[in-house]
Design a protein around this motif. Structure first.
Motif, short mmCIF file in Angstrom:
data_model
loop_
_atom_site.label_atom_id
_atom_site.label_comp_id
_atom_site.label_asym_id
_atom_site.label_seq_id
_atom_site.Cartn_x
_atom_site.Cartn_y
_atom_site.Cartn_z
N ASP A 31 0.96 -1.23 -0.09
CA ASP A 31 0.10 -0.03 0.05
C ASP A 31 0.80 1.32 0.06
O ASP A 31 1.88 1.10 0.89
CB ASP A 31 -0.95 0.18 1.39
CG ASP A 31 -1.93 0.95 1.44
OD1 ASP A 31 -2.29 1.62 0.19
OD2 ASP A 31 -2.57 1.35 2.21
N THR A 32 0.47 2.26 -0.85
CA THR A 32 1.34 3.51 -0.61
C THR A 32 0.81 4.38 0.30
O THR A 32 1.41 5.25 0.83
CB THR A 32 1.09 4.23 -2.02
OG1 THR A 32 -0.17 4.40 -2.31
CG2 THR A 32 2.01 3.31 -3.24
N LEU A 33 -0.74 4.28 0.70
CA LEU A 33 -1.15 4.80 1.65
C LEU A 33 -0.72 4.62 3.01
O LEU A 33 -0.43 5.44 3.93
CB LEU A 33 -2.74 5.09 1.67
CG LEU A 33 -3.57 6.04 2.33
CD1 LEU A 33 -3.27 7.38 2.08
CD2 LEU A 33 -4.96 5.79 2.44
N SER A 34 -0.75 3.47 3.36
CA SER A 34 -0.12 2.73 4.62
C SER A 34 1.16 1.93 4.37
O SER A 34 0.85 0.55 3.86
CB SER A 34 -1.07 2.01 5.38
OG SER A 34 -2.26 2.71 5.87
N PRO A 35 2.39 2.50 4.24
CA PRO A 35 3.34 1.69 3.81
C PRO A 35 3.71 0.30 4.29
O PRO A 35 4.32 -0.34 3.79
CB PRO A 35 4.62 2.82 3.78
CG PRO A 35 3.97 4.21 4.15
CD PRO A 35 2.52 3.84 4.70
N ARG A 36 3.30 0.05 5.62
CA ARG A 36 3.51 -1.14 6.39
C ARG A 36 2.64 -2.00 6.17
O ARG A 36 2.58 -2.96 6.38
CB ARG A 36 3.66 -0.82 7.76
CG ARG A 36 4.85 0.23 8.26
CD ARG A 36 6.17 -0.20 7.67
NE ARG A 36 7.17 0.90 8.13
CZ ARG A 36 8.53 0.67 7.79
NH1 ARG A 36 8.63 -0.22 6.81
NH2 ARG A 36 9.26 1.44 7.94
N LEU A 37 1.64 -1.76 5.42
CA LEU A 37 0.47 -2.81 4.96
C LEU A 37 0.60 -3.35 3.42
O LEU A 37 1.01 -2.49 2.70
CB LEU A 37 -0.70 -2.03 5.28
CG LEU A 37 -2.09 -2.97 4.87
CD1 LEU A 37 -2.25 -4.16 5.64
CD2 LEU A 37 -3.40 -2.19 4.94
N ALA A 38 0.33 -4.57 3.39
CA ALA A 38 0.51 -5.28 2.02
C ALA A 38 -0.74 -6.35 1.94
O ALA A 38 -0.77 -7.00 3.10
CB ALA A 38 1.98 -5.70 1.91
N VAL A 39 -0.73 -6.74 0.64
CA VAL A 39 -1.68 -8.03 0.62
C VAL A 39 -0.60 -9.11 0.11
O VAL A 39 0.03 -8.54 -1.00
CB VAL A 39 -2.56 -7.65 -0.36
CG1 VAL A 39 -3.48 -8.98 -0.73
CG2 VAL A 39 -3.76 -6.59 0.17
N ARG A 40 -0.57 -10.14 0.51
CA ARG A 40 0.27 -11.63 0.02
C ARG A 40 -0.88 -12.31 -0.67
O ARG A 40 -1.85 -12.82 -0.05
CB ARG A 40 0.86 -11.88 1.25
CG ARG A 40 1.70 -13.11 0.73
CD ARG A 40 2.51 -13.79 2.02
NE ARG A 40 1.78 -14.06 2.99
CZ ARG A 40 2.31 -14.31 4.25
NH1 ARG A 40 3.57 -14.26 4.40
NH2 ARG A 40 1.56 -14.71 5.30
N ALA A 41 -0.52 -12.38 -1.89
CA ALA A 41 -1.44 -13.30 -2.60
C ALA A 41 -0.43 -14.81 -2.72
O ALA A 41 0.64 -14.75 -3.20
CB ALA A 41 -1.52 -13.02 -3.70
N THR A 42 -1.22 -15.85 -2.44
CA THR A 42 -0.22 -17.03 -2.65
C THR A 42 -1.23 -18.19 -3.74
O THR A 42 -2.44 -17.40 -4.03
CB THR A 42 -0.20 -17.95 -1.55
OG1 THR A 42 -1.60 -18.24 -0.67
CG2 THR A 42 0.77 -17.03 -0.40
N GLN A 43 -0.95 -19.17 -4.07
CA GLN A 43 -1.73 -20.07 -4.94
C GLN A 43 -3.30 -20.41 -3.69
O GLN A 43 -4.22 -20.81 -4.50
CB GLN A 43 -1.14 -21.30 -5.28
CG GLN A 43 0.15 -20.99 -6.07
CD GLN A 43 -0.28 -20.30 -7.46
OE1 GLN A 43 -1.52 -20.44 -7.92
NE2 GLN A 43 0.65 -19.49 -7.68
N GLY A 44 -3.20 -20.27 -2.63
CA GLY A 44 -4.25 -20.42 -1.94
C GLY A 44 -5.08 -19.43 -1.43
O GLY A 44 -6.32 -19.56 -0.95
N GLY A 45 -4.70 -18.20 -1.53
CA GLY A 45 -5.59 -17.16 -1.21
C GLY A 45 -4.76 -15.69 -1.09
O GLY A 45 -3.47 -15.81 -1.25
N LYS A 46 -5.59 -14.75 -0.48
CA LYS A 46 -4.81 -13.44 -0.20
C LYS A 46 -5.05 -13.07 1.23
O LYS A 46 -6.21 -13.39 1.95
CB LYS A 46 -5.39 -12.57 -1.19
CG LYS A 46 -5.25 -12.52 -2.54
CD LYS A 46 -5.82 -11.77 -3.41
CE LYS A 46 -7.39 -12.13 -3.94
NZ LYS A 46 -7.77 -11.64 -5.11
#
Length: 456
Positions: A31-46
């Motif tokens: 995220d650019t708005l909250s730099p410490r937040l991210a979404v991690r995508a794997t083959q099983g989900g997000k």
């Protein structure tokens, strides 16, 4: 394989479109708005993840599935009443970053909080179980358990006496103490229970009540360390006997004995009812205990030797003591008739009503009726027994033979381990002499009544 990383402002549409390419283990959309937040995508989900740096090391914490976490917090109310209903991923990332800024590792803090919550739940469970135990293991329950213990040991008369005593002088007048955890009862509460009986002028009853209460609490305190005591006394967790500080009440020995005229009137008052037969046999057998006679069974009578076997469970004996009575002719005839009656009705005990053994209190009630009809000073079954021994002593029967005949005072090393003499002949002679003495009393004329005031 290094995870692919992109950075863009997170929106629901971008999160929905973000996918892990085939052949990749995981990719990140930060995220650019909250730099410490991210979404991690794997083959099983997000999932939302927090990424921070503490002491130069990367901290990565999974917040949760993107389908379960909103991106932004949802709120209710306005102004001072505004309240966060569900925290969003951006707000959670900000909270975790605040901890990192303070030098706190959120992972350690979470482990400590979980441990604290687990400890709190364990303590609450302990308190709950202890409260349940206290509610279950009351004074009432302890005294009832003690009465059952006496009954299991074969002391049915003592069990019945304790139940009556506890119901009459503890449970009914002091329900708040009866329903209180047994281990929490204080000496002052016990003192109030005993004092109430004393103030009614029932000194002997007060002494017995104190003794019963002390015995019950002592049994509970010893139960964890004494395998002879029932295990159901252990959960009461009694460590201190609250009766101990209460001064023992010395019981004044009764000295009531019947005069020859009273004994004659008593014998004449005995009828043919079964309770009367029990009282008569107790008398002609030398003053035996009624409770022991009522326990006698058909097989306890030997018609060949005219010997009756009783069992003395009185006192602290673990096993009832065999007590043999070689009866004189009149008492033997009474027992023979009782055995015949029992066999005809296929009953195991000599004294039975409706195929059940006679209650120990029945003869005592019948004796009270006879004493009341006689007038004069009342007397009890114990007074008749005392009269028998007094008369036997006056007849020259030694103390040792009286003890064997009445089954009392037989204690000590000599009796317990060395003296194996049956005393059958001595007891037979004493009972024969006793029947002749009763016959003489029955044949005597009542003493003349003299008017000491001078009238004819």
């Amino acid at each position: 394989m290094k995870a692919q990383s992109n950075r863009d402002r997170l929106t629901l549409a971008r999160i929905d479109a973000f996918q892990c390419p085939p052949g990749k283990q995981q990719v990140f959309l930060r995220d650019t708005l909250s730099p410490r937040l991210a979404v991690r995508a794997t083959q099983g989900g997000k999932a939302f993840v927090f990424e921070g740096t503490l002491d130069g090391k990367l901290i990565r914490i999974t917040l949760g599935d993107c389908r379960d976490w909103p991106l932004e917090s949802t709120w209710s109310g306005k102004g001072a009443n505004r309240k966060e209903i569900q925290r969003g991923a951006r707000q959670e990332a900000a909270r975790l970053q605040s901890m990192v800024d303070q030098g706190i590792d959120p992972r350690e803090a979470e482990r400590e909080q979980k441990a604290a919550r687990a400890a709190k739940r364990a303590e609450q469970e302990r308190v709950r179980k202890e409260a349940e135990a206290r509610a279950k293991h009351t004074t009432r329950a302890l005294l009832e358990a003690y009465s059952r213990h006496l009954e299991a040991k074969g002391k049915r008369a003592s069990a019945a006496a304790t139940r009556t005593m506890f119901e009459r002088h503890v449970f009914t007048p002091f329900p708040e103490v009866a329903d209180k955890p047994a281990r929490d009862v204080a000496p002052l509460e016990i003192a109030a229970i005993v004092r109430r009986v004393m103030e009614k002028g029932k000194e002997r009853t007060a002494g017995a009540l104190r003794s019963y209460l002390s015995a019950a609490y002592n049994a509970a305190a010893r139960a964890p360390f004494d395998a002879r005591l029932p295990s159901d006394l252990i959960p009461f967790a009694v460590e201190v006997n609250p009766v101990q500080p209460i001064a023992a009440i010395p019981v004044k020995p009764r000295d009531r004995t019947l005069t020859p005229d009273e004994l004659r009137a008593y014998m004449n008052g005995l009828g043919d009812e079964l309770a009367d037969q029990a009282l008569r046999l107790a008398l002609y057998a030398g003053g035996q205990r009624i409770a022991q006679l009522l326990r006698a069974r058909v097989e306890d009578w030997s018609p060949d030797t005219k010997t009756m076997r009783l069992f003395d469970a009185k006192g602290r004996r673990q096993t009832p003591r065999e007590h043999l009575l070689p009866l004189a002719p009149k008492a033997a005839a009474m027992v023979s008739d009782l055995v015949t009656r029992a066999k005809e009705q296929d009953a195991p005990h000599l004294f039975f009503q409706r195929r059940r053994r006679m209650d120990a209190g029945t003869p005592g009630k019948r004796l009270a009726e006879i004493a009341a009809a006689m007038g004069g000073e009342p007397f009890t079954v114990a007074d008749v027994r005392r009269t028998c021994e007094t008369l036997l002593a006056g007849m020259g029967i030694s103390r040792e033979i009286r003890a064997q005949l009445l089954s009392h005072g037989l204690a000590g090393v000599q009796v317990a381990h060395y003296d194996r003499h049956s005393y059958a002949d001595e007891k037979r002679r004493a009972l024969a002499k006793w029947e002749r003495r009763l016959a003489a009393i029955a044949a005597e004329k009542p003493a003349k009544v003299v008017n000491i005031r001078g009238g004819k």
